[in-house]
Design a protein around this motif. Structure first.
Motif, mmCIF file in Angstrom:
data_model
loop_
_atom_site.group_PDB
_atom_site.id
_atom_site.type_symbol
_atom_site.label_atom_id
_atom_site.label_comp_id
_atom_site.label_asym_id
_atom_site.label_seq_id
_atom_site.Cartn_x
_atom_site.Cartn_y
_atom_site.Cartn_z
ATOM 1 N N ALA A 104 0.829 -1.210 0.000
ATOM 2 C CA ALA A 104 0.000 0.000 0.000
ATOM 3 C C ALA A 104 0.861 1.256 0.000
ATOM 4 O O ALA A 104 0.559 2.245 -0.681
ATOM 5 C CB ALA A 104 -0.939 -0.012 1.206
ATOM 6 N N VAL A 105 1.953 1.238 0.768
ATOM 7 C CA VAL A 105 2.848 2.400 0.846
ATOM 8 C C VAL A 105 3.573 2.585 -0.486
ATOM 9 O O VAL A 105 3.673 3.705 -1.004
ATOM 10 C CB VAL A 105 3.851 2.231 1.997
ATOM 11 N N ASN A 106 4.062 1.479 -1.037
ATOM 12 C CA ASN A 106 4.773 1.568 -2.323
ATOM 13 C C ASN A 106 3.876 2.133 -3.415
ATOM 14 O O ASN A 106 4.283 3.018 -4.179
ATOM 15 C CB ASN A 106 5.274 0.184 -2.734
ATOM 16 N N GLU A 107 2.668 1.629 -3.497
ATOM 17 C CA GLU A 107 1.770 2.089 -4.546
ATOM 18 C C GLU A 107 1.355 3.538 -4.337
ATOM 19 O O GLU A 107 1.219 4.304 -5.304
ATOM 20 C CB GLU A 107 0.544 1.179 -4.619
ATOM 21 N N ALA A 108 1.161 3.925 -3.068
ATOM 22 C CA ALA A 108 0.787 5.312 -2.789
ATOM 23 C C ALA A 108 1.912 6.270 -3.177
ATOM 24 O O ALA A 108 1.675 7.319 -3.797
ATOM 25 C CB ALA A 108 0.440 5.466 -1.307
ATOM 26 N N LEU A 109 3.139 5.922 -2.829
ATOM 27 C CA LEU A 109 4.269 6.780 -3.181
ATOM 28 C C LEU A 109 4.486 6.813 -4.693
ATOM 29 O O LEU A 109 4.751 7.882 -5.263
ATOM 30 C CB LEU A 109 5.540 6.299 -2.474
ATOM 31 N N ASN A 110 4.378 5.661 -5.348
ATOM 32 C CA ASN A 110 4.534 5.639 -6.806
ATOM 33 C C ASN A 110 3.469 6.502 -7.484
ATOM 34 O O ASN A 110 3.741 7.192 -8.474
ATOM 35 C CB ASN A 110 4.450 4.203 -7.322
ATOM 36 N N GLU A 111 2.279 6.460 -6.942
ATOM 37 C CA GLU A 111 1.193 7.290 -7.465
ATOM 38 C C GLU A 111 1.524 8.775 -7.325
ATOM 39 O O GLU A 111 1.298 9.573 -8.245
ATOM 40 C CB GLU A 111 -0.101 6.960 -6.707
ATOM 41 N N ILE A 112 2.084 9.147 -6.185
ATOM 42 C CA ILE A 112 2.464 10.543 -5.960
ATOM 43 C C ILE A 112 3.582 10.962 -6.910
ATOM 44 O O ILE A 112 3.563 12.059 -7.484
ATOM 45 C CB ILE A 112 2.902 10.748 -4.490
ATOM 46 N N TYR A 113 4.561 10.081 -7.093
ATOM 47 C CA TYR A 113 5.679 10.409 -7.989
ATOM 48 C C TYR A 113 5.198 10.594 -9.425
ATOM 49 O O TYR A 113 5.719 11.454 -10.161
ATOM 50 C CB TYR A 113 6.748 9.316 -7.928
ATOM 51 N N VAL A 114 4.205 9.803 -9.832
ATOM 52 C CA VAL A 114 3.646 9.966 -11.177
ATOM 53 C C VAL A 114 2.939 11.315 -11.287
ATOM 54 O O VAL A 114 3.104 12.042 -12.279
ATOM 55 C CB VAL A 114 2.685 8.813 -11.517
ATOM 56 N N GLU A 115 2.151 11.676 -10.270
ATOM 57 C CA GLU A 115 1.442 12.956 -10.283
ATOM 58 C C GLU A 115 2.431 14.124 -10.304
ATOM 59 O O GLU A 115 2.196 15.142 -10.970
ATOM 60 C CB GLU A 115 0.533 13.068 -9.053
ATOM 61 N N GLU A 116 3.535 13.974 -9.587
ATOM 62 C CA GLU A 116 4.543 15.039 -9.537
ATOM 63 C C GLU A 116 5.513 14.977 -10.709
ATOM 64 O O GLU A 116 6.378 15.843 -10.839
ATOM 65 C CB GLU A 116 5.325 14.933 -8.225
ATOM 66 N N GLU A 117 5.360 13.950 -11.554
ATOM 67 C CA GLU A 117 6.246 13.735 -12.707
ATOM 68 C C GLU A 117 7.706 13.616 -12.269
ATOM 69 O O GLU A 117 8.621 14.035 -12.982
ATOM 70 C CB GLU A 117 6.073 14.842 -13.743
ATOM 71 N N ASP A 118 7.892 13.029 -11.096
ATOM 72 C CA ASP A 118 9.237 12.821 -10.548
ATOM 73 C C ASP A 118 9.698 11.423 -10.951
ATOM 74 O O ASP A 118 9.672 10.470 -10.166
ATOM 75 C CB ASP A 118 9.209 12.972 -9.025
ATOM 76 N N TYR A 119 10.160 11.290 -12.212
ATOM 77 C CA TYR A 119 10.504 9.962 -12.744
ATOM 78 C C TYR A 119 11.759 9.380 -12.102
ATOM 79 O O TYR A 119 11.914 8.158 -12.032
ATOM 80 C CB TYR A 119 10.649 10.011 -14.264
ATOM 81 N N ASP A 120 12.651 10.236 -11.620
ATOM 82 C CA ASP A 120 13.852 9.714 -10.953
ATOM 83 C C ASP A 120 13.498 9.003 -9.647
ATOM 84 O O ASP A 120 13.974 7.891 -9.373
ATOM 85 C CB ASP A 120 14.836 10.851 -10.678
ATOM 86 N N LYS A 132 1.609 5.567 -21.730
ATOM 87 C CA LYS A 132 1.161 6.601 -22.676
ATOM 88 C C LYS A 132 1.277 7.997 -22.070
ATOM 89 O O LYS A 132 0.635 8.942 -22.545
ATOM 90 C CB LYS A 132 -0.283 6.323 -23.100
ATOM 91 N N HIS A 133 2.090 8.114 -21.034
ATOM 92 C CA HIS A 133 2.296 9.410 -20.389
ATOM 93 C C HIS A 133 2.909 10.397 -21.378
ATOM 94 O O HIS A 133 3.648 10.013 -22.287
ATOM 95 C CB HIS A 133 3.215 9.237 -19.172
ATOM 96 N N GLU A 134 2.617 11.686 -21.209
ATOM 97 C CA GLU A 134 3.122 12.694 -22.146
ATOM 98 C C GLU A 134 4.641 12.884 -22.041
ATOM 99 O O GLU A 134 5.278 13.318 -23.009
ATOM 100 C CB GLU A 134 2.421 14.032 -21.906
ATOM 101 N N LEU A 135 5.222 12.551 -20.902
ATOM 102 C CA LEU A 135 6.671 12.675 -20.742
ATOM 103 C C LEU A 135 7.359 11.401 -21.208
ATOM 104 O O LEU A 135 7.005 10.301 -20.796
ATOM 105 C CB LEU A 135 7.039 12.943 -19.279
ATOM 106 N N VAL A 136 8.378 11.567 -22.055
ATOM 107 C CA VAL A 136 9.089 10.399 -22.570
ATOM 108 C C VAL A 136 9.791 9.645 -21.444
ATOM 109 O O VAL A 136 9.900 8.410 -21.489
ATOM 110 C CB VAL A 136 10.105 10.824 -23.658
ATOM 111 N N GLU A 137 10.262 10.349 -20.424
ATOM 112 C CA GLU A 137 10.950 9.675 -19.325
ATOM 113 C C GLU A 137 9.994 8.793 -18.528
ATOM 114 O O GLU A 137 10.401 7.771 -17.977
ATOM 115 C CB GLU A 137 11.635 10.690 -18.417
#
Length: 297
Positions: free
Chosen positions: A84-100, A123-128
């Protein structure tokens, strides 16, 4: 908590809550801070981190639509590798476009729905971000999907690395044929094939490329030699002209008459008057007959 306007003190609350035996009071505290002191909620969560069910906390914050509020807490407890924590953080990183940070999270904490995340961002707009999706497919062993995404974004190095890691000879050959048919740059096939132990697949193309490359190099060398010869001929011509000009400058003074020496001009020239001639005894010569002698005698 029931009388917070008069009785609540944050520091005292933290000291007391860790001594409470009732687990339900922990989650009541989470609701209390979320409603009345959201700026301090991460502080109290960190105090209770060893006593809380992190999945339950994430559910509480997700229902309240405040996942990002407890991001610091989730980062602090992600080492437990809770889904649950991993998915929540990954979701936040996607929203923030923090691919690193997203890629780092994927590498260090693998307990989450990998394919679901890849499908979400492929299909995200950012290539990264799309690159991260291809990376997830590779980690999940979905080689063809990973290579397809990399080819679509012209990420040839990623595609070659995926083909190499797959160990699938047919897949590697298909990728190299794709490069050749699309007329991609030579270094893509040659350098990356060598880096990824795929030279055997690229060898026929390698021979063809060497033949074409050698012909081009020969032509370039020929053009360069001709250009150098033209430059040398021009430089020689300029040097000959300069030498001839120097020779003329040296011979010109010899061809002109010499100027008169000082004092050697005629009367009135340069102010010189020759002295009178002297007689045999050192006396002035006698004047002609009938003329009075000089000096009045």
């Amino acid at each position: 908590m029931n009388h917070s306007p008069e009785a609540w003190d944050h520091m005292q609350f933290k000291d007391v809550i860790v001594k409470v035996a009732s687990v339900e009071l922990y989650y009541k505290a989470v609701h209390f801070y979320l409603q009345e002191h959201p700026d301090l909620i991460n502080d109290v969560l960190n105090v209770l981190a060893l006593r809380l069910d992190h999945t339950r906390v994430v559910d509480i914050m997700r229902k309240a639509d405040h996942l990002r509020l407890v991001k610091p807490y989730m980062v602090a407890v992600q080492s437990n590798n809770v889904s649950a924590v991993n998915e929540a953080l990954n979701e936040i990183y996607v929203e923030e476009e923090d691919y690193d940070r997203l890629r780092e999270s994927i590498d260090l904490h693998d307990n989450f729905d990998m394919i679901g995340l890849a499908q979400k961002i492929e299909k995200h707009e950012l290539v990264e971000m799309r690159r991260v999706a291809a990376y997830i497919y590779k980690k999940a062993g979905r080689w063809k999907q990973s290579i397809a995404l990399s080819k679509k974004d012209n990420l040839y190095k990623d595609a070659m690395e995926t083909a190499s890691q797959s160990g699938d000879r047919e897949l590697a050959e298909e990728l190299l044929v794709y490069f050749i048919e699309k007329g991609k740059k030579e270094y893509v096939v040659l350098e990356l094939a060598w880096m990824n132990n795929l030279v055997d697949f690229a060898f026929p193309y390698l021979l063809q490329f060497i033949r074409e490359y050698t012909s081009k190099v020969d032509e370039l060398i020929k053009d360069k030699i001709e250009a150098q010869n033209e430059v040398k001929a021009k430089e020689k011509e300029e040097k000959d002209v300069m030498a001839q000009q120097n020779m003329y400058a040296q011979l010109l003074p010899l061809a002109l008459p010499a100027p008169p020496m000082p004092g050697m001009g005629g009367p009135g020239v340069g102010g010189f008057v020759p002295p009178p001639q002297m007689g045999a005894m050192g006396m002035p010569p006698m004047p002609p007959f009938g003329m009075p002698p000089m000096g009045g005698y």
